[in-house]
Design an enzyme around this catalytic site. Structure first.
Site, mmCIF file in Angstrom:
data_model
loop_
_atom_site.group_PDB
_atom_site.id
_atom_site.type_symbol
_atom_site.label_atom_id
_atom_site.label_comp_id
_atom_site.label_asym_id
_atom_site.label_seq_id
_atom_site.Cartn_x
_atom_site.Cartn_y
_atom_site.Cartn_z
ATOM 1 N N HIS A 119 6.728 -44.697 25.796
ATOM 2 C CA HIS A 119 7.521 -45.781 25.201
ATOM 3 C C HIS A 119 7.611 -45.673 23.686
ATOM 4 C CE1 HIS A 119 3.550 -47.996 24.768
ATOM 5 N NE2 HIS A 119 4.127 -48.312 23.633
ATOM 6 N N ASP A 150 3.764 -43.490 31.487
ATOM 7 C CA ASP A 150 3.860 -43.786 30.056
ATOM 8 C C ASP A 150 3.180 -42.719 29.199
ATOM 9 O OD1 ASP A 150 4.739 -45.102 27.842
ATOM 10 O OD2 ASP A 150 3.246 -46.701 27.905
ATOM 11 N N GLY A 222 1.296 -50.304 16.878
ATOM 12 C CA GLY A 222 1.213 -49.093 16.062
ATOM 13 C C GLY A 222 0.121 -48.166 16.527
ATOM 14 N N ASN A 223 -0.817 -48.698 17.322
ATOM 15 C CA ASN A 223 -1.923 -47.886 17.839
ATOM 16 C C ASN A 223 -1.604 -47.260 19.185
ATOM 17 O OD1 ASN A 223 -3.905 -47.870 15.873
ATOM 18 N ND2 ASN A 223 -4.766 -49.832 16.513
ATOM 19 N N SER A 224 -0.500 -47.633 19.800
ATOM 20 C CA SER A 224 -0.141 -47.033 21.082
ATOM 21 C C SER A 224 -0.015 -45.527 20.920
ATOM 22 C CB SER A 224 1.191 -47.572 21.588
ATOM 23 O OG SER A 224 1.030 -48.835 22.148
ATOM 24 N N LEU A 279 5.799 -40.404 50.115
ATOM 25 C CA LEU A 279 5.438 -40.742 51.487
ATOM 26 C C LEU A 279 6.532 -41.545 52.172
ATOM 27 C CD1 LEU A 279 3.173 -40.377 53.537
ATOM 28 C CD2 LEU A 279 2.109 -42.463 52.634
ATOM 29 N N GLY A 280 6.981 -42.641 51.539
ATOM 30 C CA GLY A 280 8.085 -43.415 52.100
ATOM 31 C C GLY A 280 7.674 -44.665 52.838
ATOM 32 N N VAL A 281 6.703 -45.414 52.280
ATOM 33 C CA VAL A 281 6.238 -46.637 52.929
ATOM 34 C C VAL A 281 6.249 -47.796 51.936
ATOM 35 C CG1 VAL A 281 4.786 -45.539 54.661
ATOM 36 C CG2 VAL A 281 3.849 -46.009 52.390
#
Length: 472
Positions: A119, A150, A222-224, A279-281
């Protein structure tokens, strides 16, 4: 006051090649000590000073179309602030402007690969990097990003940098002393101290794949993308988000664990993208009432099985409780999702399932999430610049939707894209494409195939009213 989920701004690091990063591991299972004389001062300077040289500031520049009355986005110079305050704002005062955001990143190779949050560099047209307190500016090149976790990787043209050492997620314990490092607002590197408050947090509601380290160390805007390190200075996580009432730090911060960081970074370096098994569940957790009808008291409960998916093909059924994959215990819904995503498409896995109080095994060849998830994935865009997602309680809260809202939600519109020019807005709910009613991702995929390369009428629900837009 209602809590708001705040993401601390981050920047990602560099474009990696698989053979250019050698994760420099520290010793597993370290000894834990405490001061034992009156003449000792507890200091970690010697342990963490080298890690400080691996922290960078990232500045991202992008053109955006924003509302004049979107005050939170203007007041807080954070690339992901719209996620905290909601995405839908009136477009009557829209104007094009340049947005600059600041975040942090961590050097992971001597030749300039840097990891940060996705992000932080989202839609960035220019990325500028400075290292520590040095004012020298480097141009960052995006190697790859994975919005679902992320995490992103960028690269700068530099040699003989000081990469951080990597720790081990498996050795972390609640109560361990840790340090959050970043380079917020371009004012130089800084460190805050705290402890590990919790592990394996997975219901924060930020990303698709969550397994966070929770800490009380201050993680501010700013720390992300900065480093969370242990008392030896070894990387144990990438700082990502805080929960706060006011925007300040309230002692509830989250970091992506280093095991997930290494896995995603390795894939981004090798392929520029992350391809996950599928998987599809539709799955859920066991609650107190549901656990009464199952022998196993933990696992992921199958609520539905989508047709034409690996789950359907290999015999999973509604009501099955998946309690292990390849011998690895599955605690809950989030654990199943993360474990399946760690496998590659076409990989064969063994599911241990409780069905009607009997234990059975199913061997399943996983599908490719990116094939069906080009629509579903946060990385995939449709209709000339739209990102979409299923509506869940988090989405209802984030976009201020009615509680009975269902369907496929437009979560983001790429700036300066065809979709933006046509008039789509984040917060719109897709209702129909030509004669195809939109109920799920499969119906979107069907409509896009049916009306490929033609002008399409698209019906959306916006604030309770139906709007018709046309796009090719």
């Amino acid at each position: 006051m209602k809590k708001k989920l705040l993401l601390a701004s981050t920047l990602i690091a560099s474009q990696l090649f698989a053979d250019s990063i050698n994760f420099n591991m520290v010793e597993k299972n370290p000894t834990r000590i405490s001061p034992n004389t009156n003449n000792q001062i507890l200091s970690f300077n010697n342990s963490i000073k080298d890690s400080m040289h691996s922290i960078v500031n990232i500045s991202a520049k992008r053109h955006v179309s924003a509302s004049m009355d979107n005050l939170p986005l203007q007041m807080f110079n954070d690339p992901f602030f719209k996620r905290f305050f909601g995405d839908q704002f009136g477009n009557q005062f829209k104007q094009n402007r340049i947005q600059r955001s600041l975040g942090s990143g961590v050097i992971v190779s001597k030749n300039g690969y840097i990891v940060t949050n996705s992000h932080v560099i989202e839609n960035a047209e220019e990325i500028t990097v400075t290292i520590g307190n040095d004012t020298t500016e480097y141009t960052g090149k995006l190697i790859g990003k994975d919005s679902d976790s992320d995490i992103a990787v960028i690269k700068i043209e530099a040699d003989d940098l000081e990469p951080i050492k990597f720790g081990e997620s498996s050795s972390l314990k609640i109560g361990d002393v840790i340090f959050a490092m970043g380079n917020p607002f371009g004012i130089g590197s800084s460190v805050t101290q705290g402890i590990i408050s919790a592990l394996n947090k997975n219901k924060v509601g930020i990303n698709r794949y969550e397994n966070y380290i929770q800490t009380d160390a201050s993680i501010n805007p700013g720390n992300s993308g900065g480093a969370l390190v242990d008392s030896r200075g070894a990387l144990i996580g990438i700082n990502t988000a805080i929960i706060s009432k006011s925007g300040g730090n309230n002692g509830i911060g989250f970091a992506i664990p280093v095991a997930m960081v290494k896995d995603v970074v390795t894939k981004l370096v090798a392929d520029g993208k992350v391809v996950r098994g599928y998987l599809g569940v539709v799955i859920s957790d066991l609650d107190n009432e549901l656990s009464k009808v199952y022998n196993h008291k933990s696992g992921a409960l199958v609520l539905d099985v989508s047709q034409d998916t690996p789950a359907f093909k290999y015999g999973l059924k509604r009501g099955d409780l998946i309690y292990a994959i390849n011998g690895k215990k599955i605690k809950d819904r989030a654990a199943l999702q993360n474990v399946v995503a760690s496998f590659k498409p076409n990989q064969k896995v063994k599911l241990e399932v409780e069905r009607d109080k009997k234990n059975i095994e199913l061997n399943i060849v996983l599908g490719n999430r990116n094939t069906l998830a080009q629509i579903e994935s946060n990385n995939g865009r449709i209709l000339g610049g739209l990102r979409v997602a299923n509506i869940d309680p988090n989405m209802q809260k984030q976009f201020r939707l009615a509680h009975d809202s269902k369907g496929i939600l437009i979560t983001d519109v790429e700036p300066k894209s065809k979709a933006e020019k046509v008039g789509f807005q984040a917060g719109d709910i897709l209702l129909q494409i030509e004669d195809v009613e939109i109920r799920n991702y499969a119906t979107i995929e069907s409509a896009l195939k049916k009306y490929k390369n033609t002008h399409k009428r698209v019906y959306v629900n916006r604030y309770g009213q139906t709007i018709l837009l046309v796009i090719k």
